[in-house]
Design a protein around this motif. Structure first.
Motif, PDB file in Angstrom:
ATOM      1  N   ARG A  64      43.408  50.958  89.741  1.00 61.16           N
ATOM      2  CA  ARG A  64      43.422  51.071  91.201  1.00 61.16           C
ATOM      3  C   ARG A  64      43.502  52.537  91.644  1.00 61.16           C
ATOM      4  O   ARG A  64      42.835  52.943  92.593  1.00 61.16           O
ATOM      5  CB  ARG A  64      44.648  50.350  91.771  1.00 61.16           C
ATOM      6  N   ASP A  74      48.454  51.471  99.960  1.00 64.84           N
ATOM      7  CA  ASP A  74      47.635  50.977  98.863  1.00 64.84           C
ATOM      8  C   ASP A  74      46.908  49.712  99.297  1.00 64.84           C
ATOM      9  O   ASP A  74      47.430  48.917 100.074  1.00 64.84           O
ATOM     10  CB  ASP A  74      48.515  50.650  97.645  1.00 64.84           C
ATOM     11  N   PRO A 123      34.197  60.104  96.692  1.00 58.87           N
ATOM     12  CA  PRO A 123      32.912  59.698  97.271  1.00 58.87           C
ATOM     13  C   PRO A 123      31.699  60.246  96.516  1.00 58.87           C
ATOM     14  O   PRO A 123      30.640  59.624  96.511  1.00 58.87           O
ATOM     15  CB  PRO A 123      32.966  60.253  98.698  1.00 58.87           C
ATOM     16  N   ALA A 144      33.070  48.297  89.617  1.00 55.17           N
ATOM     17  CA  ALA A 144      34.378  47.804  89.174  1.00 55.17           C
ATOM     18  C   ALA A 144      34.695  46.434  89.746  1.00 55.17           C
ATOM     19  O   ALA A 144      34.341  46.123  90.883  1.00 55.17           O
ATOM     20  CB  ALA A 144      35.470  48.794  89.592  1.00 55.17           C
ATOM     21  N   THR A 202      25.517  48.551 102.159  1.00 56.39           N
ATOM     22  CA  THR A 202      26.543  49.596 102.262  1.00 56.39           C
ATOM     23  C   THR A 202      26.123  50.848 101.499  1.00 56.39           C
ATOM     24  O   THR A 202      26.421  51.963 101.909  1.00 56.39           O
ATOM     25  CB  THR A 202      27.883  49.071 101.693  1.00 56.39           C
ATOM     26  N   ILE A 203      25.422  50.635 100.390  1.00 58.70           N
ATOM     27  CA  ILE A 203      25.018  51.802  99.590  1.00 58.70           C
ATOM     28  C   ILE A 203      23.523  52.082  99.743  1.00 58.70           C
ATOM     29  O   ILE A 203      22.940  52.834  98.955  1.00 58.70           O
ATOM     30  CB  ILE A 203      25.372  51.597  98.094  1.00 58.70           C
ATOM     31  N   GLY A 204      22.914  51.456 100.743  1.00 58.02           N
ATOM     32  CA  GLY A 204      21.516  51.761 101.031  1.00 58.02           C
ATOM     33  C   GLY A 204      20.529  51.160 100.047  1.00 58.02           C
ATOM     34  O   GLY A 204      19.433  51.686  99.855  1.00 58.02           O
ATOM     35  N   ILE A 233      31.568  57.811  93.280  1.00 59.74           N
ATOM     36  CA  ILE A 233      31.790  56.357  93.354  1.00 59.74           C
ATOM     37  C   ILE A 233      30.501  55.572  93.106  1.00 59.74           C
ATOM     38  O   ILE A 233      30.543  54.443  92.592  1.00 59.74           O
ATOM     39  CB  ILE A 233      32.427  55.958  94.719  1.00 59.74           C
ATOM     40  N   ARG A 240      37.812  56.026 103.794  1.00 58.38           N
ATOM     41  CA  ARG A 240      38.470  55.012 104.634  1.00 58.38           C
ATOM     42  C   ARG A 240      38.260  55.265 106.124  1.00 58.38           C
ATOM     43  O   ARG A 240      38.227  54.325 106.904  1.00 58.38           O
ATOM     44  CB  ARG A 240      39.958  54.947 104.298  1.00 58.38           C
ATOM     45  N   LEU A 250      40.298  54.443  91.083  1.00 58.47           N
ATOM     46  CA  LEU A 250      39.231  54.036  91.998  1.00 58.47           C
ATOM     47  C   LEU A 250      39.592  54.245  93.473  1.00 58.47           C
ATOM     48  O   LEU A 250      38.863  53.807  94.360  1.00 58.47           O
ATOM     49  CB  LEU A 250      38.880  52.563  91.756  1.00 58.47           C
ATOM     50  N   GLY A 251      40.730  54.869  93.722  1.00 59.17           N
ATOM     51  CA  GLY A 251      41.071  55.227  95.099  1.00 59.17           C
ATOM     52  C   GLY A 251      41.709  54.114  95.907  1.00 59.17           C
ATOM     53  O   GLY A 251      41.863  54.244  97.126  1.00 59.17           O
ATOM     54  N   LEU A 252      42.082  53.012  95.270  1.00 58.03           N
ATOM     55  CA  LEU A 252      42.695  51.917  96.026  1.00 58.03           C
ATOM     56  C   LEU A 252      44.204  52.127  96.193  1.00 58.03           C
ATOM     57  O   LEU A 252      44.806  51.591  97.109  1.00 58.03           O
ATOM     58  CB  LEU A 252      42.428  50.571  95.339  1.00 58.03           C
ATOM     59  N   SER A 253      44.792  52.865  95.258  1.00 61.46           N
ATOM     60  CA  SER A 253      46.220  53.175  95.341  1.00 61.46           C
ATOM     61  C   SER A 253      46.412  54.681  95.209  1.00 61.46           C
ATOM     62  O   SER A 253      45.561  55.370  94.641  1.00 61.46           O
ATOM     63  CB  SER A 253      47.002  52.485  94.220  1.00 61.46           C
ATOM     64  N   ARG A 254      47.531  55.135  95.725  1.00 60.46           N
ATOM     65  CA  ARG A 254      47.812  56.575  95.661  1.00 60.46           C
ATOM     66  C   ARG A 254      48.766  56.863  94.505  1.00 60.46           C
ATOM     67  O   ARG A 254      49.701  56.098  94.275  1.00 60.46           O
ATOM     68  CB  ARG A 254      48.482  57.033  96.949  1.00 60.46           C
ATOM     69  N   LEU A 294      26.887  44.231 100.505  1.00 62.45           N
ATOM     70  CA  LEU A 294      27.336  45.358  99.680  1.00 62.45           C
ATOM     71  C   LEU A 294      26.164  46.294  99.379  1.00 62.45           C
ATOM     72  O   LEU A 294      26.315  47.519  99.368  1.00 62.45           O
ATOM     73  CB  LEU A 294      27.962  44.848  98.383  1.00 62.45           C
ATOM     74  N   LYS A 327      24.791  49.197  91.941  1.00 61.69           N
ATOM     75  CA  LYS A 327      24.762  50.664  91.936  1.00 61.69           C
ATOM     76  C   LYS A 327      24.088  51.243  90.692  1.00 61.69           C
ATOM     77  O   LYS A 327      23.985  52.447  90.585  1.00 61.69           O
ATOM     78  CB  LYS A 327      26.195  51.197  91.956  1.00 61.69           C
TER      79      LYS A 327
END
Lengths: 306, 342
Positions: free
Chosen positions: A53, B340, A78, A86, A109-111, A81, B152, A56-60, A106, A153
């Protein structure tokens, strides 16, 4: 170009819960090499999903550094990614939308266009079921659809967190075959799993973590070797006397019923010679190799994690 | 823009969106239909029916008795029951009492309909905004989305933009129907003169005040209604994004309705100017919103009866509502950015 696709240094994460502060990661150093399949192993609660997480930037992260393809994340996530696909923990898509509709959103979202959606549905064998609602899919189909989403992707790195959880044997085989096919096509695959036999069948390298720290890591062969010498199982007519002979010659011997498990011999022939010199003749001799499970148990036991 | 288009596509794919929008539009059309129906002059059948009721009432013995009592008391010079200048014929039922018809007036009717329709759409908008993102948190797809677009701020803005646009478009249609139908009804059966009738509050009477209204004023009222609907949708979104649950967002709105509006009004004994409803009224109505409070002396007769009038302008309403929404957006975004995603 970096040879590591994922690299973490001193990664720390603490959760504040009702039971107090829970340390999920305690200075984790992780290195996932480019190419092949990398197993990310650890007991439940060891910090595998938390690590994924955070990368992948979901948690700090509370402390430490993380790099993806040599690029510092999450600061520059970015920019990389698009190279990462994932599935974290479990597939999470809109239950009321069809599988194809989910992927189409989806993709936009990424074109990417609808053609790519059809391609990835074909890849995971869901082309015919694309118009069905996601909530009507079996667990295996959901997992395959989630993998299809990651393939939109054309990723260089695929991260699968417990991808075989809840799957039946045929589902597990499907995922395994898919992972192998992707890895042979040049995609680096990181699999987090507790199904060690499964991991061992597909992985080229592994990292074993416990209590938020790296316990062992490297190629599968290195990790198996690194846990100590392989033992040899010996059957003799008089195990007590034979054990005494071998211990006297400096070997480590354990009893397993009527069998002797001998460690420390440079060559199995040394054991037959030592025993024969003292009038004990070997009836059966077999090398006992380490498997990932025994290594896992050994290192986690060593850390008091079991 | 790409993200916004994706979010709009997802919004359009949601059944909850269409259900709420259709319900709100149906409610708006009902209000318009009722207004047009009220504007229509009574038919010959309705007049005949009203006349029948008048005749029936005239034949009631108590009417005649009351008429006789009035005439006798005036002849005797008694003023206890009826004042000397009272016309005893006013006791008799009249046709208009049973027709309930008021000639339509474009500006006045618009001032009634636009806020009613805007509030219906705003409520639907808040629900759409809350459920749109609440469903994402419930399904866990926010995390999936962030694996495709980790910025975000962009994700947050795209979703907020989608709910605002997704509600503004049907609101535009509904308000267009309101303006057009009100104009057609007024031009056919009543007055399309651009004047607004309001009342000036004073000690013992209300003075009718006629104010000229421009098309710009009417247009701006429509724009404000549109912004209210879009803002309500974003408000619902902001709450659900902060709580990560549409249920919590709807619960917050319901709790505010009960405690904020209901309890405060009851305890306050009036309408505090800082209530959302006061500010929404000020934002929507032509010429702002007057909160009039009469002192106790108006009831007891002890002392002068000077009403206390607080006038909230559209600007007052806009600044308050806009400020509230901006604060909500900031808090919600900071929470989304820092917490998170599981």
């Amino acid at each position: 170009m970096s040879e590591l696709v994922i690299e973490t240094t001193g990664l720390r994460k603490t959760y504040v819960t009702r039971r107090g502060r829970q340390v999920a990661l305690d200075g984790l150093d992780l290195a996932v090499p480019r190419g092949g399949v990398h197993g990310f192993l650890g007991p439940n609660g060891s910090g595998k999903t938390t690590t994924i997480r955070m990368v992948l930037g979901l948690s700090r992260a509370d402390a430490g550094t993380m790099r993806l393809f040599g690029t510092e994340v999450p600061q520059h996530l970015p920019s990389v990614i698009d190279r990462v696909g994932a599935v974290v923990e479990q597939p999470r898509l809109f239950p009321a939308f069809s599988g194809r509709r989910n992927l189409l959103l989806l993709a936009r979202t990424i074109g990417t266009d609808g053609k790519r959606v059809d391609e990835v549905l074909e890849t995971v064998g869901l082309r015919e079921r694309g118009k069905d609602r996601y909530k009507a899919y079996s667990l295996g189909m959901k997992q395959r659809l989630a993998i299809a989403a990651t393939l939109l992707k054309k990723p260089d790195l695929l991260v699968l967190d417990e991808p075989t959880n809840g799957l039946d044997p045929s589902g597990i085989r499907e995922i395994r075959d898919m992972v192998r096919a992707l890895a042979s096509g040049g995609t680096t695959v990181l699999i987090s799993s507790h199904l060690l036999a499964e991991v061992e069948q597909v992985c080229d390298s592994v990292s074993i973590i416990g209590r938020g720290r790296l316990l062992a890591g490297g190629s599968v062969a290195d990790v198996l070797r690194g846990t100590g010498p392989a033992s040899v199982r010996v059957r003799v007519a008089d195990p007590d006397a034979s054990q005494a002979v071998l211990v006297e010659r400096g070997l480590m011997v354990r009893r397993d019923g009527d069998l002797l498990l001998v460690e420390g011999a440079a060559d199995a022939a040394d054991i037959t010679r030592m025993l024969a010199e003292r009038g004990h003749y070997v009836r059966e001799l077999a090398a006992v190799s380490h498997d990932l499970e025994s290594v896992f148990l050994e290192v986690t036991e060593g850390e008091g994690l079991r | 823009m790409r993200l916004l288009r994706v979010e709009l596509a997802r919004l359009r794919s949601r059944r909850a969106y269409w259900l709420l929008v259709v319900l709100a539009l149906a409610g708006a059309l009902l209000a318009v239909g009722a207004s047009v129906n009220d504007a229509r002059p009574p038919t010959a059948g309705e007049i005949a029916e009203a006349q029948r009721l008048v005749d029936q009432e005239l034949n009631q013995p108590y009417i005649q008795e009351e008429l006789e009592r009035c005439e006798e008391s005036q002849a005797d010079g008694e003023t206890e029951l009826y004042p000397p200048d009272f016309d005893c014929n006013d006791i008799l039922p009249r046709l208009e009492y049973y027709l309930y018809y008021e000639e339509p007036n474009f500006v006045d009717d618009l001032q009634e309909l636009v806020p009613a329709v805007a509030l219906m759409l705003a409520l639907a908008g808040a629900l759409v905004g809350a459920t749109f993102v609440g469903a994402e948190w419930a399904a866990g797809t926010i995390g999936t989305h962030l694996l495709f677009e980790p910025r975000r701020g962009r994700v947050f803005a795209a979703k907020a933009g989608a709910v605002a646009i997704g509600l503004a478009l049907p609101a535009l249609v509904a308000l267009g129907v309101v303006y057009l139908s009100t104009w057609l009804a007024a031009s056919e059966w009543g007055s399309t003169e651009l004047v607004s009738i309001s009342y000036e509050f004073s000690e013992d009477f209300q003075t009718e005040v006629i104010t000229a209204v421009s098309w710009l004023d009417l247009g701006l009222m429509g724009v404000r209604a549109l912004l209210l609907v879009a803002g309500a949708a974003v408000g619902g979104y902001v709450l659900a994004m902060a709580f990560r649950s549409s249920l919590a967002a709807v619960g917050t709105v319901a709790a505010y309705g009960l405690v904020g509006e209901g309890l405060v009004r009851a305890l306050w004994g009036g309408v505090p100017p800082w209530l959302l409803s006061s500010r929404v009224s000020a934002w929507l109505l032509l010429g702002g919103y007057d909160i009039v409070e009469y002192p106790e002396s108006c009831n007891t007769g002890a002392g002068p009866c000077e009403p206390d009038i607080v006038t909230l302008s559209a600007l007052d309403g806009g600044l308050y509502l806009g400020g509230l929404l901006a604060a909500g957006l900031i808090v919600s975004y900071v929470l989304f950015r820092r917490r998170d995603v599981t």
